[in-house]
Design an enzyme around this catalytic site. Structure first.
Site, PDB file in Angstrom:
ATOM      1  N   ASN A 199       0.843  -1.192   0.000  1.00 38.49           N
ATOM      2  CA  ASN A 199       0.000   0.000   0.000  1.00 38.49           C
ATOM      3  C   ASN A 199       0.876   1.239   0.000  1.00 38.49           C
ATOM      4  O   ASN A 199       1.708   1.413   0.897  1.00 38.49           O
ATOM      5  CB  ASN A 199      -0.896   0.020   1.247  1.00 38.49           C
ATOM      6  CG  ASN A 199      -1.838   1.209   1.254  1.00 38.49           C
ATOM      7  OD1 ASN A 199      -2.815   1.225   0.516  1.00 38.49           O
ATOM      8  ND2 ASN A 199      -1.537   2.213   2.057  1.00 38.49           N
ATOM      9  N   GLU A 200       0.697   2.072  -1.004  1.00 31.36           N
ATOM     10  CA  GLU A 200       1.475   3.307  -1.106  1.00 31.36           C
ATOM     11  C   GLU A 200       2.966   3.051  -0.840  1.00 31.36           C
ATOM     12  O   GLU A 200       3.591   3.727  -0.018  1.00 31.36           O
ATOM     13  CB  GLU A 200       0.914   4.367  -0.155  1.00 31.36           C
ATOM     14  CG  GLU A 200      -0.465   4.833  -0.552  1.00 31.36           C
ATOM     15  CD  GLU A 200      -1.036   5.918   0.338  1.00 31.36           C
ATOM     16  OE1 GLU A 200      -1.824   6.732  -0.148  1.00 31.36           O
ATOM     17  OE2 GLU A 200      -0.698   5.937   1.549  1.00 31.36           O
ATOM     18  N   TYR A 260      -4.581  13.284  -3.427  1.00 29.81           N
ATOM     19  CA  TYR A 260      -5.330  14.108  -2.479  1.00 29.81           C
ATOM     20  C   TYR A 260      -4.973  15.566  -2.758  1.00 29.81           C
ATOM     21  O   TYR A 260      -4.273  16.211  -1.980  1.00 29.81           O
ATOM     22  CB  TYR A 260      -5.001  13.713  -1.042  1.00 29.81           C
ATOM     23  CG  TYR A 260      -5.468  12.325  -0.693  1.00 29.81           C
ATOM     24  CD1 TYR A 260      -6.694  12.126  -0.067  1.00 29.81           C
ATOM     25  CD2 TYR A 260      -4.708  11.204  -1.026  1.00 29.81           C
ATOM     26  CE1 TYR A 260      -7.142  10.847   0.233  1.00 29.81           C
ATOM     27  CE2 TYR A 260      -5.150   9.923  -0.736  1.00 29.81           C
ATOM     28  CZ  TYR A 260      -6.363   9.753  -0.105  1.00 29.81           C
ATOM     29  OH  TYR A 260      -6.813   8.488   0.187  1.00 29.81           O
ATOM     30  N   GLU A 298      -7.022   5.708  -5.040  1.00 31.82           N
ATOM     31  CA  GLU A 298      -7.544   6.554  -3.972  1.00 31.82           C
ATOM     32  C   GLU A 298      -7.572   7.975  -4.510  1.00 31.82           C
ATOM     33  O   GLU A 298      -6.527   8.551  -4.789  1.00 31.82           O
ATOM     34  CB  GLU A 298      -6.661   6.518  -2.718  1.00 31.82           C
ATOM     35  CG  GLU A 298      -6.641   5.215  -1.963  1.00 31.82           C
ATOM     36  CD  GLU A 298      -5.757   5.298  -0.709  1.00 31.82           C
ATOM     37  OE1 GLU A 298      -5.565   6.419  -0.183  1.00 31.82           O
ATOM     38  OE2 GLU A 298      -5.240   4.255  -0.286  1.00 31.82           O
ATOM     39  N   TYR A 364     -14.564  11.788   8.170  1.00 28.70           N
ATOM     40  CA  TYR A 364     -13.745  12.114   6.999  1.00 28.70           C
ATOM     41  C   TYR A 364     -14.390  13.148   6.076  1.00 28.70           C
ATOM     42  O   TYR A 364     -13.854  13.456   5.020  1.00 28.70           O
ATOM     43  CB  TYR A 364     -13.415  10.833   6.213  1.00 28.70           C
ATOM     44  CG  TYR A 364     -12.063  10.869   5.512  1.00 28.70           C
ATOM     45  CD1 TYR A 364     -10.889  10.640   6.221  1.00 28.70           C
ATOM     46  CD2 TYR A 364     -11.959  11.131   4.155  1.00 28.70           C
ATOM     47  CE1 TYR A 364      -9.655  10.666   5.593  1.00 28.70           C
ATOM     48  CE2 TYR A 364     -10.731  11.160   3.513  1.00 28.70           C
ATOM     49  CZ  TYR A 364      -9.574  10.933   4.237  1.00 28.70           C
ATOM     50  OH  TYR A 364      -8.348  10.962   3.610  1.00 28.70           O
TER      51      TYR A 364
END
Length: 1005
Positions: A199-200, A260, A298, A364
């Site tokens: 992950n990442e 993001y 994401e 969130y």
């Protein structure tokens, strides 16, 4: 295409392995496929090209939402979330698995009850939602340790590296978790279509080998050995090309990345900084992974909020409906075809599962709130976009072109990205050149169409783009054989019904729009006023112009009916698919999409199905709601809503109309202040009579933590002794020599932690905590101590979770919790011998139902008094509203009954009030820790608790620990149970998970 048999899969896997390259890594065999085509031998159901995935040979757009089942420990509510995501027009959910919750003790993997994965898989399948599995082992996710269990602090190797001790530590977890996922793969009839290893894996430092292709390959081989056969997809933290297909060892099948772009500055929600809207993702994709579909694993759908932050409503204001309009359409301009929004439902960091960078709520600012509510405008706005994409298969084969200004409009204030179809059908994404502009800009479009190059509007009026808005204009858009030459209004959906077609368009406030249809038929207004509507014929097309109105108009051109809506009205429309059999829709295909009807139904439409002549709608309502069915199936005669027959009328256009009356039920909640509260001193450790002989001796001369050397004679790192969660308590024994004058201590518990210190029963002081402080230094003055007398120093530390480990090599997850250093003046440090405790049993945790993180080290927690039916009859009466008159920790318990009406979803909250004193409280509801309140840090004062944890029709047990960190004690300013708007729901019954009651614990101290 048929499913492969188990034998065939095994044979093909063996063939693929036989053709692989083998080499060794720290004693482990690494399998590297030299030819990506060999991977295809594992299965033939999920395939791909450069534009999109295919499932069973059909091209598919994955519109996905991130959901973490462990953040909603009520499995019977998982289907509720899937319903709400399916209703958006999505067809997929991505999910993490949190290792720390499943292997609290090395080698002891437990995935049962609320932690079982199978009910999540079953609910997804029932809702017709595909799954992207992301088990880690590292997940980040704002959870304690980034998903790493605390015992990894003792691993003698670098985390997320090829070091053998770390790899071995992950083997048991991945073998079990991946095996569970494997059974739910689409090849076995399940919903899992993609698997993300790691992950990442996107940053390294400190001399550690990074990127380490062998490590990544090992992670993938672990999954393959557990029978994972679906494609591997990555989520690079940014579009950097790590482990992209064709990069050699460790390459995934499909490259994906995260983004993001607006960041996490929730304190300034109206600020959109310059340069934050991506404009090069398409270019980077073509450089990094041109042979795979463009995948955003994401993309921002909210923001996290730290201790002391402004709160999640501000995070929603930052990443709101304006954000979704501008940023998500921008993502579509790059040709994204696997698109996952993080988070779509956030949930709750119950039971100490969060990392220290966040508090109990994990709302969130997501489209679906923490209380599973769908009233945020962002939810509705995303629904419009997702249904448009679902109704537009030509989007997947259109080719994104470069961003332009002044080419497709008459103003440089707007930027346009075209997606040009190989066959008729193109899309033009329009936004402000200054993406953050709040100005309304007038413009004309200049578009290439099958009718020639046109300047639009061709009739009267001008187009306008409001501030922080974006649009997708369609050109030569196919509506079941009718060519929409262009539409400046956005498409919500279209359907073909018996005898006619329906196209639903919408626009924003005060906008003017124009539509051209290739047709020789005339324009007829069949519903609504003709005011503000103009039309004309031009060649072989008809052109319609109109001003957006809150009153619906329907125009008919041949067999096409065009619904003209304003955006806010469009929010009330839903597009459920009708199952071919039964009541569950199944996974979306072109066939099931074609079976859809259009329903105006207000708050939420969960689904629809046909039973003979009966059309059934399953829906939720928060107000009296008119219902309309557009395109009711031939043969349907009767309307049922949530199982009840509803009268309806049918107008001249064949639209069914009905109404659901809403009358809010009387909700009676107990006054928490009036309960029969019982009180217990839960810090008996400061009393001179206290016996700590059963405690763990902190006598390790060396730490097993490779990250931070000791500054103390023996290790006082809690994880060296198996304590990884919740409150920690230390007792240091020494014999005074009379020269002691002060005591210095450095404690560490993560951001916003606190600590308090006593010498015998004398309070010395506290580190009251600050949002920025992970550790704290405190020096306390001592009164004259009596030489030769035994003394005990008691230290209480709030462990707010373990740090994440995003950057490989930094080893931040190994930042210890506990006492980092201390000094007693006049004494050598070794003069103090220490004992410590955390949760009873540490890694041999007592409560297997609620998991390894739910309890901390307070006396009441160790005894299990936070569970239902504690032995409190003999305790003294005392309320948390009366509180403590001096420093210490009190424990309070009470019970109450609820009798909420069936058929209603009623969000309930425990509210602490805005009390800013240095006090900390833990909220337990029926044994589940569902809130950590920190008055002087904040921001959370209201704690929602879902049905299932609360017994809505039965007895409930609530417990509170209250820690006073200042000399004048502490009390709660208020403590109330409240509710928000009840929702009349068609969901059905919610089953409570297990709620083990108190039983005397063997060996409890």
């Amino acid at each position: 295409m048929k499913l492969l048999s188990v034998a065939a899969v095994a044979l093909l896997a063996a063939q693929a392995a036989g053709a692989s390259i083998k080499h060794r890594l720290n004693g482990f065999t690494i399998l590297e496929h030299p030819d990506p085509a060999k991977r295809d031998l594992l299965q033939d159901i999920v395939t791909w090209d450069d534009k999109s995935l295919f499932i069973n040979g059909e091209r598919i757009m994955l519109f996905s939402g991130e959901v973490h089942p462990f953040r909603l420990p009520v499995p019977s509510l998982w289907l509720d979330i899937f319903h709400k995501i399916r209703a958006l027009g999505f067809n997929c959910v991505s999910f993490y698995i949190d290792w720390a919750l499943l292997e609290g003790k090395p080698g002891d993997y437990r995935a049962e009850g609320i932690f079982a994965l199978e009910p999540f898989f079953d609910a997804a399948k029932e809702a017709g939602i595909y799954l992207i599995a992301r088990p880690g082992s590292y997940i980040n996710a704002e959870v304690s340790g980034g998903g790493f269990p605390g015992w990894l602090q003792r691993v003698n190797g670098t985390l997320r590296s090829s070091d053998e001790p770390f790899l071995k530590a992950t083997d048991n977890y991945i073998a079990n978790a991946a095996a569970a996922v494997a059974k739910a793969q689409i090849t076995n009839g399940g919903p899992v279509i993609l698997y993300q290893p790691e992950n990442e894996y996107s940053g390294g430092c400190c001399g550690v080998k990074y990127p380490d292709a062998d490590y990544m390959q090992y992670v993938m081989d672990q999954a393959r050995k557990a029978d994972i056969v679906v494609p591997f997809i990555s989520n690079d933290a940014s579009p950097s090309g790590h482990n992209a297909p064709g990069s050699g060892t460790g390459a995934v099948d499909i490259y994906g990345h995260d983004s993001y772009p607006l960041g996490f500055d929730c304190a300034n929600p109206s600020v959109w900084p310059e340069g934050k809207l991506p404009d090069n993702f398409r270019t980077l994709h073509l450089e990094q992974s041109p042979s795979t579909p463009y995948s955003l694993l994401e993309f921002q759908a909210g923001a996290f909020d730290p201790w002391g932050g402004p709160g999640f409503e501000k995070c929603y204001a930052l990443v709101n409906h304006e954000f979704s309009r501008v940023f998500y359409r921008n993502d579509l301009s790059f040709g994204v075809s696997t698109f996952n929004l993080y988070m779509t439902f956030g949930g709750t960091n119950w039971g100490n599962l969060g990392h220290p960078g966040g508090y109990t709520s994990y709302d969130y600012g997501s489209p679906i709130t923490e209380t599973r509510n769908v009233t945020r405008e962002k939810y509705s706005d995303i629904k419009l976009l997702a249904n448009f994409v679902k109704a537009s298969p030509s989007y997947l084969t259109a080719t994104p072109r470069n961003l332009t200004t002044g080419v497709y409009t008459d103003t440089s204030d707007l930027a346009v990205t075209p997606l040009i179809g190989d066959s008729p059908g193109s899309f033009f994404v329009v936004r402000h050149t200054d993406y953050s502009s709040q100005e309304s800009t007038s413009y004309k479009l200049k578009l290439p169409t099958s009718a020639g190059n046109l300047t639009i509007p061709q009739l009267e009026g001008t187009l306008s783009l409001n501030g922080r808005d974006s649009k997708i204009h369609v050109v030569d858009y196919n509506v079941s054989g009718t060519n929409i030459i262009y539409s400046t209004a956005e498409v919500f959906t279209w359907k073909k019904f018996d005898g006619n077609k329906v196209l639903v368009l919408y626009g924003g406030p005060k906008e003017h729009h124009e539509l051209a249809i290739a047709s020789k038929s005339n324009v007829t207004i069949i519903e609504g006023s003709d005011s503000g509507i103009v039309s004309t014929r031009k060649g072989s097309s008809v052109i319609i112009g109109w001003d957006v109105s809150s009153t619906r108009r329907i125009v008919q051109v041949g067999d096409l009916r065009v619904f003209l809506l304003d955006r806010n009205s469009a929010y009330n429309y839903w597009v459920p698919e009708l199952p071919t059999e039964g009541t569950s829709p199944g996974f979306s295909t072109s066939k099931t999409t074609a079976s859809s009807i259009i329903v105006k139904a207000g708050y939420l439409l969960r689904g629809a199905h046909l039973d003979g002549a009966d059309l059934h709608l399953t829906a939720d309502f928060n107000a009296t709601t008119p219902i309309e069915v557009i395109g009711a199936p031939t043969g349907a005669k009767n309307l049922f809503v949530n199982g009840e027959k509803a009268s309806h009328t049918v107008d001249k256009n064949g639209i069914w109309s009905s109404e659901v009356k809403y009358a809010a039920p009387e909700i009676k909640l107990p006054g928490l202040k009036d309960l029969d509260w019982k009180y217990l001193d839960t810090l008996p450790e400061i009393k001179s009579s206290y016996d700590d002989s059963a405690w763990v001796s902190a006598d390790l001369p060396k730490t097993k933590n490779t990250h931070r050397p000791l500054d103390t004679p023996t290790s006082l790192y809690s994880s060296d002794y198996g304590f990884h969660t919740g409150y920690l308590i230390y007792r240091g024994h020494f014999v005074a020599n009379g020269k002691e004058s002060e005591f210095f201590i450095r404690t560490q518990g993560g951001s916003a932690f606190g600590s308090s210190v006593w010498l015998n029963e004398t309070y010395l002081g506290s580190w009251t905590g600050a949002d920025y402080a992970m550790d704290g230094n405190s020096t306390y003055k001592l009164s004259q101590l009596e030489s030769g007398k035994n003394y005990v120093i008691t230290v209480v530390i709030d462990n707010l979770g373990l740090d994440e480990n995003w950057t490989v090599g930094e080893e931040t997850m190994k930042n210890p919790r506990g006492i980092l250093s201390y000094k007693l003046s006049g004494q050598d440090a070794s003069a103090i011998t220490w004992k410590l405790t955390g949760n009873l049993g540490g890694e041999d945790y007592q409560d297997k139902v609620r998991g390894p993180l739910n309890e901390g080290g307070l006396y009441a927690e160790r005894q299990g008094f936070h569970q239902p039916q504690p032995p409190s009859e003999s305790w003294e009466s005392g309320s948390p509203l009366e509180g403590l008159s001096k420093p210490g920790i009190g424990f309070y318990t009470a019970q109450f009954d609820l009798d909420l009406p069936k058929g209603w979803d009623v969000p309930l909250y425990f509210n602490f009030g805005n009390n800013t004193q240095a006090a900390r409280a833990q909220l337990y509801v029926n044994g589940y820790q569902y809130g950590k309140f920190t008055g002087n840090v904040g921001p959370q004062t209201s704690f929602p608790v879902p049905e299932g944890i609360l017994n809505y029709r039965g007895t409930n047990y609530v417990a509170l620990s209250l820690w006073a960190l200042e000399s004048d004690g502490a009390k709660l300013g208020s403590f109330e149970l409240s509710y928000t708007t009840p929702v009349l729901t068609g969901y059905g019954n919610v089953e409570s998970p297990e709620q083990p009651k108190y039983e005397q614990r063997k060996g409890a101290y």
